[in-house]
Design an enzyme around this catalytic site. Structure first.
Site, short mmCIF file in Angstrom:
data_model
loop_
_atom_site.label_atom_id
_atom_site.label_comp_id
_atom_site.label_asym_id
_atom_site.label_seq_id
_atom_site.Cartn_x
_atom_site.Cartn_y
_atom_site.Cartn_z
N PHE A 155 128.91 54.86 64.37
CA PHE A 155 128.88 54.19 63.06
C PHE A 155 129.33 55.17 61.98
CE2 PHE A 155 126.91 52.12 59.36
CZ PHE A 155 127.30 50.81 59.59
N HIS A 211 117.44 49.66 54.05
CA HIS A 211 118.05 50.01 55.32
C HIS A 211 118.41 51.49 55.37
CE1 HIS A 211 121.54 50.34 58.14
NE2 HIS A 211 120.73 49.62 58.90
N PHE A 217 120.55 56.03 64.14
CA PHE A 217 119.20 55.66 64.56
C PHE A 217 118.97 55.96 66.04
CE2 PHE A 217 115.82 52.73 65.82
CZ PHE A 217 114.92 52.87 64.77
N ILE A 226 125.10 56.32 55.08
CA ILE A 226 125.61 56.16 53.72
C ILE A 226 124.88 55.02 53.04
CG2 ILE A 226 127.67 55.72 52.32
CD1 ILE A 226 129.31 56.93 54.62
N ALA A 271 126.14 59.92 60.31
CA ALA A 271 126.35 59.76 58.87
C ALA A 271 125.67 58.47 58.42
CB ALA A 271 127.85 59.73 58.54
N ASP A 331 122.35 49.02 51.44
CA ASP A 331 121.08 48.40 51.14
C ASP A 331 120.04 49.51 51.15
OD1 ASP A 331 118.78 46.97 50.96
OD2 ASP A 331 119.02 45.84 52.82
N ARG A 389 131.65 66.31 52.65
CA ARG A 389 130.81 67.14 53.52
C ARG A 389 131.30 67.13 54.97
NH1 ARG A 389 128.36 65.86 49.19
NH2 ARG A 389 126.51 66.95 48.39
#
Length: 209
Positions: free
Chosen positions: A82, A148, A117, A142, A140, A145, A187
Site C-alpha cells: 500500500f 483510519h 497494518f 499517509i 507508509a 480519514d 522522506r
C-alpha cells in the site's frame, strides 16, 4: 463600658503585633560533604562527554554493532504494498545501504504484505524463525480519514515493537507516518533523505549475538 473593653483589647493586640524595625542578620550556613572517590574525576571534566567517558571506563562491557564486520549477517525485510510509490523507494534505499556495507544479496529476504497494518505479523514470524539477525519493517501511512490514519499508524508502531520483543530479534521501525504524499516522498529519497536507508543502517548497528 463595653466600648472601652473592646478598645483596650485592640490596643493590647496591636502592641503585641509590633516588631522592632531592626535589620535581619542571618548567620552564614556552612555545609560540608563527605569526600567521594570519584569527585576528583568529575571535577576534572570540562564537559558532559568527558564525564561520560570517565564513567564508561570503569570496567563496563560495551557492545555495539559494526558497519564493517557484516560477514554472514542475515536480514529480513517486510515491505507494505500500500502506497507502493513510496514504499518501493524506501525498499530501494534499504537494499542499496545493505549492498554498500557488504551484506550479500543472498542474506537478504524481502517479504511483501498488503499494508503497514500487516507488517508486524510477518516481522514476528520471520524473527521467530531464527534465520535472521534483524528485521526491517517498511511501510507508509499517509493521513486521509483521521480515524483510519491513527488506527493504522498506532497499530504499526506498537506491532513492530511487540514483534521484536516477542521474537527476541531487533525489528527496526521503517514505517513512514506522514500528513500528505509530498511529505512522504520527501522522506523516501527527497530533500529529507531516505528513511528506508536510515532504517537499514540502524539494523546494521545492532550488536550481533
Amino acid at each position: 463600658m463595653a466600648t472601652a473593653l473592646v478598645t483596650s483589647s485592640v490596643a493590647a493586640n496591636s502592641a503585641c503585633m509590633r516588631l522592632p524595625s531592626m535589620p535581619l542578620r542571618l548567620a552564614p550556613a556552612t555545609i560540608s560533604f563527605p569526600s567521594r572517590p570519584w569527585s576528583a574525576a568529575l571535577t576534572s571534566c570540562t564537559g558532559l562527554s568527558r564525564c561520560s567517558d570517565v564513567v564508561a571506563a570503569t570496567g563496563h562491557q560495551k557492545l555495539m554493532g559494526s558497519l564493517t564486520s557484516n560477514e554472514g549477517l542475515r536480514f529480513g525485510v517486510v515491505v507494505a504494498r500500500f502506497n507502493e510509490v513510496v514504499t518501493n523507494l524506501l525498499l530501494q534505499g534499504a537494499l542499496e545501504t545493505f549492498e554498500r556495507y557488504s551484506v550479500k544479496a543472498e542474506n537478504i529476504t524481502v517479504v511483501s504484505v498488503p499494508g503497514s497494518f500487516e507488517v508486524p505479523i510477518i516481522a514476528q514470524k520471520l524473527g521467530k524463525s531464527g534465520k535472521f539477525d534483524a528485521i526491517l519493517c517498511i511501510g507508509a501511512v499517509i493521513r486521509g480519514d483521521p480515524t483510519h490514519y491513527d488506527a493504522v499508524a498506532n497499530s504499526a508502531a506498537s506491532g513492530v515493537l511487540n514483534a521484536g520483543l516477542s521474537a527476541g530479534v531487533p525489528c527496526v521501525f521503517g514505517v513512514l507516518t506522514c500528513e500528505d504524499m509530498d511529505q512522504a516522498l520527501n522522506r523516501a529519497g527527497g530533500k529529507a533523505g531516505n528513511k528506508g536507508a536510515e532504517a537499514a543502517l540502524s539494523a546494521l548497528k545492532f550488536p550481533a549475538d
